[in-house]
Motif scaffolding. Structure first.
Motif, PDB file in Angstrom:
ATOM      1  N   ASN A 348       1.008  -1.189   0.005  1.00  0.00           N
ATOM      2  CA  ASN A 348       0.036   0.021   0.078  1.00  0.00           C
ATOM      3  C   ASN A 348       0.985   1.313  -0.021  1.00  0.00           C
ATOM      4  O   ASN A 348       1.730   1.515   0.766  1.00  0.00           O
ATOM      5  CB  ASN A 348      -0.893  -0.088   1.272  1.00  0.00           C
ATOM      6  CG  ASN A 348      -1.686  -1.014   0.988  1.00  0.00           C
ATOM      7  OD1 ASN A 348      -1.826  -2.043   1.829  1.00  0.00           O
ATOM      8  ND2 ASN A 348      -3.107  -0.654   0.663  1.00  0.00           N
ATOM      9  N   TYR A 349       0.602   2.145  -1.013  1.00  0.00           N
ATOM     10  CA  TYR A 349       1.198   3.473  -1.120  1.00  0.00           C
ATOM     11  C   TYR A 349       0.071   4.465  -1.008  1.00  0.00           C
ATOM     12  O   TYR A 349      -0.943   4.389  -1.012  1.00  0.00           O
ATOM     13  CB  TYR A 349       1.896   3.454  -2.511  1.00  0.00           C
ATOM     14  CG  TYR A 349       2.781   2.265  -2.962  1.00  0.00           C
ATOM     15  CD1 TYR A 349       4.094   2.572  -2.803  1.00  0.00           C
ATOM     16  CD2 TYR A 349       2.216   1.143  -3.557  1.00  0.00           C
ATOM     17  CE1 TYR A 349       4.943   1.307  -3.071  1.00  0.00           C
ATOM     18  CE2 TYR A 349       2.906   0.025  -4.048  1.00  0.00           C
ATOM     19  CZ  TYR A 349       4.461   0.234  -3.658  1.00  0.00           C
ATOM     20  OH  TYR A 349       5.331  -0.552  -4.151  1.00  0.00           O
ATOM     21  N   GLY A 350       0.815   5.549  -0.686  1.00  0.00           N
ATOM     22  CA  GLY A 350       0.155   6.888  -0.826  1.00  0.00           C
ATOM     23  C   GLY A 350      -0.578   7.156  -2.274  1.00  0.00           C
ATOM     24  O   GLY A 350       0.155   6.702  -3.190  1.00  0.00           O
ATOM     25  N   ASN A 351      -1.563   7.806  -2.533  1.00  0.00           N
ATOM     26  CA  ASN A 351      -2.347   7.795  -3.809  1.00  0.00           C
ATOM     27  C   ASN A 351      -2.090   9.486  -4.090  1.00  0.00           C
ATOM     28  O   ASN A 351      -2.689  10.372  -3.568  1.00  0.00           O
ATOM     29  CB  ASN A 351      -3.465   7.385  -4.043  1.00  0.00           C
ATOM     30  CG  ASN A 351      -4.026   7.581  -5.407  1.00  0.00           C
ATOM     31  OD1 ASN A 351      -3.216   7.784  -6.458  1.00  0.00           O
ATOM     32  ND2 ASN A 351      -5.377   7.301  -5.618  1.00  0.00           N
ATOM     33  N   ARG A 352      -1.257   9.751  -5.045  1.00  0.00           N
ATOM     34  CA  ARG A 352      -1.204  11.203  -5.487  1.00  0.00           C
ATOM     35  C   ARG A 352      -1.570  11.356  -6.960  1.00  0.00           C
ATOM     36  O   ARG A 352      -1.033  11.296  -7.801  1.00  0.00           O
ATOM     37  CB  ARG A 352       0.363  11.598  -5.456  1.00  0.00           C
ATOM     38  CG  ARG A 352       0.388  13.174  -5.664  1.00  0.00           C
ATOM     39  CD  ARG A 352       1.826  13.718  -5.640  1.00  0.00           C
ATOM     40  NE  ARG A 352       2.616  13.066  -6.635  1.00  0.00           N
ATOM     41  CZ  ARG A 352       3.838  12.148  -6.708  1.00  0.00           C
ATOM     42  NH1 ARG A 352       3.814  11.510  -5.306  1.00  0.00           N
ATOM     43  NH2 ARG A 352       4.346  11.650  -7.721  1.00  0.00           N
ATOM     44  N   GLN A 353      -2.931  11.650  -6.726  1.00  0.00           N
ATOM     45  CA  GLN A 353      -3.713  11.783  -8.201  1.00  0.00           C
ATOM     46  C   GLN A 353      -3.629  10.503  -9.148  1.00  0.00           C
ATOM     47  O   GLN A 353      -3.291  10.804 -10.169  1.00  0.00           O
ATOM     48  CB  GLN A 353      -3.501  12.901  -8.584  1.00  0.00           C
ATOM     49  CG  GLN A 353      -3.880  14.281  -7.845  1.00  0.00           C
ATOM     50  CD  GLN A 353      -3.531  15.595  -8.375  1.00  0.00           C
ATOM     51  OE1 GLN A 353      -2.953  15.792  -9.659  1.00  0.00           O
ATOM     52  NE2 GLN A 353      -4.030  16.746  -7.692  1.00  0.00           N
ATOM     53  N   GLY A 354      -3.790   9.308  -8.591  1.00  0.00           N
ATOM     54  CA  GLY A 354      -3.533   8.056  -9.419  1.00  0.00           C
ATOM     55  C   GLY A 354      -2.182   7.661  -9.778  1.00  0.00           C
ATOM     56  O   GLY A 354      -1.803   6.796 -10.506  1.00  0.00           O
ATOM     57  N   VAL A 355      -1.309   8.021  -9.044  1.00  0.00           N
ATOM     58  CA  VAL A 355       0.219   7.874  -8.971  1.00  0.00           C
ATOM     59  C   VAL A 355       0.710   7.315  -7.690  1.00  0.00           C
ATOM     60  O   VAL A 355       0.527   7.812  -6.829  1.00  0.00           O
ATOM     61  CB  VAL A 355       1.050   9.004  -9.492  1.00  0.00           C
ATOM     62  CG1 VAL A 355       2.619   8.534  -9.432  1.00  0.00           C
ATOM     63  CG2 VAL A 355       0.637   9.573 -10.848  1.00  0.00           C
ATOM     64  N   ARG A 356       1.414   6.217  -7.644  1.00  0.00           N
ATOM     65  CA  ARG A 356       1.784   5.755  -6.390  1.00  0.00           C
ATOM     66  C   ARG A 356       2.918   6.722  -5.788  1.00  0.00           C
ATOM     67  O   ARG A 356       3.681   7.308  -6.304  1.00  0.00           O
ATOM     68  CB  ARG A 356       2.835   4.393  -6.770  1.00  0.00           C
ATOM     69  CG  ARG A 356       2.166   3.097  -6.910  1.00  0.00           C
ATOM     70  CD  ARG A 356       2.975   2.137  -7.068  1.00  0.00           C
ATOM     71  NE  ARG A 356       2.513   0.942  -7.909  1.00  0.00           N
ATOM     72  CZ  ARG A 356       3.051  -0.188  -8.087  1.00  0.00           C
ATOM     73  NH1 ARG A 356       4.316  -0.391  -7.507  1.00  0.00           N
ATOM     74  NH2 ARG A 356       2.411  -1.155  -8.691  1.00  0.00           N
ATOM     75  N   ASP A 357       2.414   6.955  -4.596  1.00  0.00           N
ATOM     76  CA  ASP A 357       3.727   7.868  -3.438  1.00  0.00           C
ATOM     77  C   ASP A 357       4.293   6.892  -2.563  1.00  0.00           C
ATOM     78  O   ASP A 357       4.774   5.846  -2.958  1.00  0.00           O
ATOM     79  CB  ASP A 357       2.674   8.742  -2.781  1.00  0.00           C
ATOM     80  CG  ASP A 357       3.242  10.168  -2.609  1.00  0.00           C
ATOM     81  OD1 ASP A 357       4.482  10.005  -2.344  1.00  0.00           O
ATOM     82  OD2 ASP A 357       2.926  11.114  -2.191  1.00  0.00           O
TER      83      ASP A 357
END
Length: 657
Positions: A348-357
């Motif tokens: 699980n990653y952060g989601n930055r407008q549809g991009v993995r964070d």
């Protein structure tokens, strides 16, 4: 008035015109799901069949309308490609996908060891038929408390054929497929390829799916067959998210703001395949074994995070059959086992407008299940007694700061069924069976990224009786089922303050239902089919977050559903098909304070077939109803509704060579 009117009309039409039907004798309807072929009139359980002809009557780009013609089945599509499927009840534990139901393609499980089935991977045109076994049937198929679906993938044998289909419709729909079949002596080859795209009715709801499948069968000596089944899917679809009632009225085509901003979507690339060997060793002995595996890469940019999963499944299923068909009392015995393992690498990653964070957490989970099963049946000319049972083992192993194992106690799932033929074409049946459904991988480790080691399986007992009238003439049929299912430890979905989901055991349910399905040829050119589902599903000793909802209607279940269709063969190779679906109001929260309103959904299609060309054109939602097909239950902030398309159109052309 609406409920009574629809029910009365369907039953009245069925009874009134039966006397006028005239048909020739048809081949006996058989069921393949119970390890060998059985006549449907003798099968002592609630079994429904979706034939290839029934599937072809629908619009062709979705399985939803066809499955909803079966009483007790509710299939939803919140946006193109986003399927949910329930059998006899609860969607409480299925925010998306399919749980509680075991699905097979021929002898190969589509459901993995973690309890998940990606039915939306399949192109509808690749499914030749479906058998639906309603109610708990883990005696032969392992853990489930809803039922079993067996999808057919082999077309009838023919020397050689090529079928190409092109389809277009409203909201950017385009669907194309090519199917090739070749029979060479004792070897049969089938190839299927499909492509589908759609812009969707709502914002952020586009779909694209590429699908390829092969099914092959070789009888290398009389009675000995090898079958190969494999498919590959590359699918992507966006998820618009739920709206409040006010938002859905103001702009039903809108997406939830956060879903649009975060580019919420599902991406799934899956390869699955298996080999099946069938050996008719002698007139009495038969052996079947299937080995299978699957690899899935799954990504889900969501509002709260970006999840990526790699899943690998391996397993086998085998059983032995002995039968003595010569005596007045015919005996049959089966014994076998099924074993599966699914390993999941979940990040699980952060989601930055549809991009993995930034990476938040990473886990490895291994789900394992195996079960042993046995079945016997005694048949006479008039009766059939069947007993079956399976012993089920389930566990999860996950690694995070050490190795943890969750192992459930072995559970015995018995079934005892009896049918008696009152007449040659009329049979009465009774069944008692146990349901058992352990938590799925996505419930043990939900989107809150917490391992729930206290989650317990659902269990319950189902009591059922039914009547089946199935004349060989095919002029009409009637199937009635009455059941009562008591479930304990219901697994339910909950949301925390940030919108992350988690699951808990909330108590029990009392589920009493009536299912009626019938068809009649009013004349040689006009067929009427109707299905009615009556559900009295109540919470029983059911508490969530300190609130007692005992006695309330079960969330997500309409009390009445009536689906009626008419097929009319006209002169000059034309035909008309029309279908009406009435669904009564649906409770959307456990407190029963919010309901989705009832709706009438009408669709129609005209077809023309000449030689090797078939042309079709149709319309869905003729009445332009405002309704939600796939509600978010107990939604945070009142975002229950996923508005479905208004009136929309489609057309297709099929070329056969």
């Amino acid at each position: 008035m609406g409920n009574k009117f629809n029910i009365s009309v369907s039953l009245l039409l069925f009874v009134s015109f039966a006397a006028y039907a005239q048909r020739d004798t048809l081949p006996e309807v058989v069921v393949r799901s119970y390890l060998s072929k059985e006549s449907l009139i003798r099968v002592p359980t609630a079994t429904s069949i979706l034939s290839g002809a029934q599937l072809q009557q629908q619009q062709g780009y979705s399985l939803v309308p066809a499955f909803n013609t079966i009483p007790g089945i509710r299939m939803e599509e919140r946006s193109p490609g986003s399927y949910r499927l329930s059998m006899r009840g609860s969607l409480l534990r299925s925010p998306f996908g399919i749980r509680n139901i075991k699905i097979y393609m021929d002898e190969i499980p589509l459901t993995d060891a973690g309890g998940n089935a990606y039915l939306n991977l399949l192109d509808p045109g690749a499914v030749t038929d479906a058998e639906i076994l309603k109610g708990p049937d883990g005696s032969l198929f392992g853990a489930n408390s809803g039922g079993v679906i067996r999808l057919g993938v082999f077309d009838p044998p023919q020397d050689s054929s090529l079928r190409i289909r092109l389809q277009g419709g409203s909201y950017g729909l385009f669907h194309s497929s090519a199917a090739y079949s070749k029979q060479l002596d004792n070897y049969r080859l089938q190839l299927f390829m499909g492509y589908q795209r759609a812009d969707g009715y709502r914002q952020n709801s586009a779909l694209k799916r590429i699908y390829a499948q092969t099914a092959q069968q070789w009888e290398y000596k009389p009675g000995y067959n090898i079958k190969l089944l494999a498919f590959y899917t590359d699918m992507a679809y966006r998820t618009p998210g739920g709206l409040t009632l006010e938002q859905s009225i103001a702009n039903p085509r809108a997406a939830r703001v956060q879903s649009l901003t975060q580019q919420a979507a599902i991406y799934n690339r899956t390869f699955q395949g298996g080999l099946v060997h069938e050996a008719q060793i002698s007139s009495r002995w038969k052996h079947t074994i299937a080995v299978f595996g699957a690899n899935t890469h799954f990504e889900n940019p969501f509002i709260t995070n970006y999840e990526a999963r790699d899943e690998n499944t391996a397993g086998f299923r085998t059983f032995l059959e002995w039968q003595n068909a010569e005596n007045p009392i015919r005996l049959k015995f089966n014994a076998g086992m099924e074993w599966q393992r699914t390993g999941s690498d979940i990040a699980n990653y952060g989601n930055r407008q549809g991009v993995r964070d930034t990476l938040q957490v990473r886990d490895e989970i291994n789900a394992g299940q195996h079960f042993y099963f046995a079945r016997f049946s005694l048949q006479s000319d008039r009766s059939m007694l069947e007993g079956a049972a399976s012993l089920n083992y389930y566990h999860f192993v996950f690694d995070r700061n050490g190795r943890t194992r969750i192992e459930f106690k072995p559970v015995l799932m018995p079934r005892l069924s009896y049918s008696y033929r009152l007449e040659d074409d009329l049979s009465l049946r009774v069944t008692v069976s146990r349901g058992y459904s352990p938590p799925a991988t996505a419930e043990v480790r939900a989107s809150n990224n917490v391992f729930n080691t206290s989650l317990q399986p659902e269990t319950g007992w189902n009591y059922e009786t039914g009547l089946r009238y199935l004349p060989r003439t095919g002029r009409y049929m009637l199937d009635v089922a009455l059941f009562h299912y008591r479930m304990q430890n219901a697994i339910v979905r909950k949301l925390d303050d940030l919108g992350n989901e988690f699951f808990d055991n909330a108590g029990g349910t009392r589920q009493t239902g009536l299912e009626v399905q019938g068809s009649v040829w009013l004349c040689r050119k006009l067929e009427l089919r109707s299905a009615y589902t009556f559900s009295i599903f109540k919470f029983d000793d059911y508490t969530v977050a300190g609130k007692d909802y005992s006695g309330n209607d079960m969330t997500g279940v309409p009390q009445h559903v009536v689906v009626t269709s008419v097929l009319w063969h006209l002169p000059y190779a034309f035909s008309l098909f029309a279908q009406h679906n009435f669904t009564s109001s649906i409770p959307l929260d456990d407190a029963n304070t919010v309901y989705a309103k009832r709706y009438h959904l009408v669709q129609g299609k005209i077809s023309w077939q000449h030689s090797r060309i078939t042309l079709q054109a149709g319309v869905d939602n003729v009445l332009n109803e405002k309704y939600s097909l796939g509600n978010d239950l107990n939604a945070l902030g009142g975002r229950y509704f996923n508005p479905a398309p208004g009136r929309n159109y489609f057309a297709n052309a099929t070329f056969s060579f």
